[in-house]
Design a protein around this motif. Sequence first.
Motif, PDB file in Angstrom:
ATOM      1  N   VAL A 144      13.115  97.425  32.283  1.00  0.00           N
ATOM      2  CA  VAL A 144      13.918  98.223  33.185  1.00  0.00           C
ATOM      3  C   VAL A 144      13.474  97.908  34.730  1.00  0.00           C
ATOM      4  O   VAL A 144      12.370  98.112  34.795  1.00  0.00           O
ATOM      5  CB  VAL A 144      13.935  99.435  32.740  1.00  0.00           C
ATOM      6  CG1 VAL A 144      15.028 100.340  33.913  1.00  0.00           C
ATOM      7  CG2 VAL A 144      14.224  99.818  31.375  1.00  0.00           C
TER       8      VAL A 144
ATOM      9  N   ASP B  97      14.071  98.595  38.264  1.00  0.00           N
ATOM     10  CA  ASP B  97      14.733  99.693  39.540  1.00  0.00           C
ATOM     11  C   ASP B  97      14.460  98.858  40.722  1.00  0.00           C
ATOM     12  O   ASP B  97      14.298  97.769  40.999  1.00  0.00           O
ATOM     13  CB  ASP B  97      14.040 100.961  39.194  1.00  0.00           C
ATOM     14  CG  ASP B  97      12.548 101.175  39.504  1.00  0.00           C
ATOM     15  OD1 ASP B  97      12.041 100.139  40.250  1.00  0.00           O
ATOM     16  OD2 ASP B  97      12.012 101.974  39.060  1.00  0.00           O
ATOM     17  N   GLU B  98      14.601  99.706  41.656  1.00  0.00           N
ATOM     18  CA  GLU B  98      14.830  99.329  43.309  1.00  0.00           C
ATOM     19  C   GLU B  98      13.189  98.680  43.616  1.00  0.00           C
ATOM     20  O   GLU B  98      12.886  97.924  44.719  1.00  0.00           O
ATOM     21  CB  GLU B  98      15.132 100.344  44.166  1.00  0.00           C
ATOM     22  CG  GLU B  98      16.553 100.693  44.125  1.00  0.00           C
ATOM     23  CD  GLU B  98      17.551  99.138  44.568  1.00  0.00           C
ATOM     24  OE1 GLU B  98      17.150  98.736  45.422  1.00  0.00           O
ATOM     25  OE2 GLU B  98      18.353  98.988  43.791  1.00  0.00           O
ATOM     26  N   GLU B  99      12.144  99.342  42.923  1.00  0.00           N
ATOM     27  CA  GLU B  99      10.799  98.923  43.614  1.00  0.00           C
ATOM     28  C   GLU B  99       9.952  98.351  42.349  1.00  0.00           C
ATOM     29  O   GLU B  99       8.846  97.797  42.952  1.00  0.00           O
ATOM     30  CB  GLU B  99      10.092 100.475  43.756  1.00  0.00           C
ATOM     31  CG  GLU B  99      10.803 101.234  44.802  1.00  0.00           C
ATOM     32  CD  GLU B  99      10.147 102.567  45.301  1.00  0.00           C
ATOM     33  OE1 GLU B  99       8.893 102.894  44.507  1.00  0.00           O
ATOM     34  OE2 GLU B  99      10.687 103.173  46.162  1.00  0.00           O
ATOM     35  N   LYS B 100      10.347  98.577  41.235  1.00  0.00           N
ATOM     36  CA  LYS B 100       9.414  97.844  40.292  1.00  0.00           C
ATOM     37  C   LYS B 100      10.033  97.435  38.844  1.00  0.00           C
ATOM     38  O   LYS B 100      11.314  97.861  38.709  1.00  0.00           O
ATOM     39  CB  LYS B 100       8.243  98.859  39.890  1.00  0.00           C
ATOM     40  CG  LYS B 100       8.620 100.354  39.146  1.00  0.00           C
ATOM     41  CD  LYS B 100       7.495 101.040  39.104  1.00  0.00           C
ATOM     42  CE  LYS B 100       7.685 102.360  38.565  1.00  0.00           C
ATOM     43  NZ  LYS B 100       8.854 103.343  39.242  1.00  0.00           N
TER      44      LYS B 100
ATOM     45  N   ASN C 168       9.586  97.877  34.973  1.00  0.00           N
ATOM     46  CA  ASN C 168       8.799  98.646  33.724  1.00  0.00           C
ATOM     47  C   ASN C 168       9.120  97.757  32.287  1.00  0.00           C
ATOM     48  O   ASN C 168      10.336  97.517  32.075  1.00  0.00           O
ATOM     49  CB  ASN C 168       9.536 100.213  33.548  1.00  0.00           C
ATOM     50  CG  ASN C 168       9.316 100.674  34.808  1.00  0.00           C
ATOM     51  OD1 ASN C 168       8.093 100.855  35.266  1.00  0.00           O
ATOM     52  ND2 ASN C 168      10.213 101.552  35.417  1.00  0.00           N
TER      53      ASN C 168
ATOM     54  N   TYR D 130      17.451  89.229  40.106  1.00  0.00           N
ATOM     55  CA  TYR D 130      17.377  90.486  40.782  1.00  0.00           C
ATOM     56  C   TYR D 130      16.081  90.753  41.311  1.00  0.00           C
ATOM     57  O   TYR D 130      15.812  91.412  42.439  1.00  0.00           O
ATOM     58  CB  TYR D 130      17.537  91.710  39.430  1.00  0.00           C
ATOM     59  CG  TYR D 130      17.511  93.120  39.966  1.00  0.00           C
ATOM     60  CD1 TYR D 130      18.651  93.675  40.291  1.00  0.00           C
ATOM     61  CD2 TYR D 130      16.441  93.741  39.623  1.00  0.00           C
ATOM     62  CE1 TYR D 130      19.000  94.956  40.722  1.00  0.00           C
ATOM     63  CE2 TYR D 130      16.502  95.123  40.179  1.00  0.00           C
ATOM     64  CZ  TYR D 130      17.421  95.587  40.665  1.00  0.00           C
ATOM     65  OH  TYR D 130      17.506  97.086  40.983  1.00  0.00           O
TER      66      TYR D 130
ATOM     67  N   ARG E 266      14.643  91.211  45.702  1.00  0.00           N
ATOM     68  CA  ARG E 266      14.008  92.376  46.138  1.00  0.00           C
ATOM     69  C   ARG E 266      12.537  92.024  46.691  1.00  0.00           C
ATOM     70  O   ARG E 266      12.081  92.752  47.426  1.00  0.00           O
ATOM     71  CB  ARG E 266      13.868  93.332  45.089  1.00  0.00           C
ATOM     72  CG  ARG E 266      15.059  94.397  45.070  1.00  0.00           C
ATOM     73  CD  ARG E 266      15.577  94.435  43.582  1.00  0.00           C
ATOM     74  NE  ARG E 266      16.888  95.167  43.800  1.00  0.00           N
ATOM     75  CZ  ARG E 266      18.115  94.849  43.855  1.00  0.00           C
ATOM     76  NH1 ARG E 266      18.247  93.352  43.902  1.00  0.00           N
ATOM     77  NH2 ARG E 266      19.202  95.508  43.720  1.00  0.00           N
TER      78      ARG E 266
END
Length: 134
Positions: free
Chosen positions: A29, A31-34, A36, A121, A125
């Motif tokens: 998964v 997300d915007e920062e990491k 998982n 993705y 980022r």
Amino acid sequence: MIIASGIIVVPIIWVSLIILFSNMPMEMVADEEKLNIKVLFRENAIRYSDIARINLDREFQKATTRGEHDGYYEKLIITDINNNEYVYCRKLDLDYDAIAKNPAYLASQFENSEFAKLQRYIEERIPIMNAEKI
């Protein structure tokens, strides 16, 4: 009696472990920062700001055991700033009939695989996270 039951039980356990490890459930998964990652009971989180490199390799592997099929595998390799390397592999589900009709379809399948999308993705980022540190 104990030896006879051991002769029966040990191969059953061995085959069960082979099946489990060859079909190991993995969840990623982003997300915007990491990112998982959860594999069986182990969970790992990799912050985008800690990623030094992310590579995606693909290779064709011939089947080595009975019941398997030849296929393309992709390997996602993430190296963090501490030179820890995280390697995740998965078999690509390809439509070989469509590829036989149009070989260019293979390249589009590679570009639209889950790992390729995840790599794009994350790469989008990484500069954002690095710019916020400065």
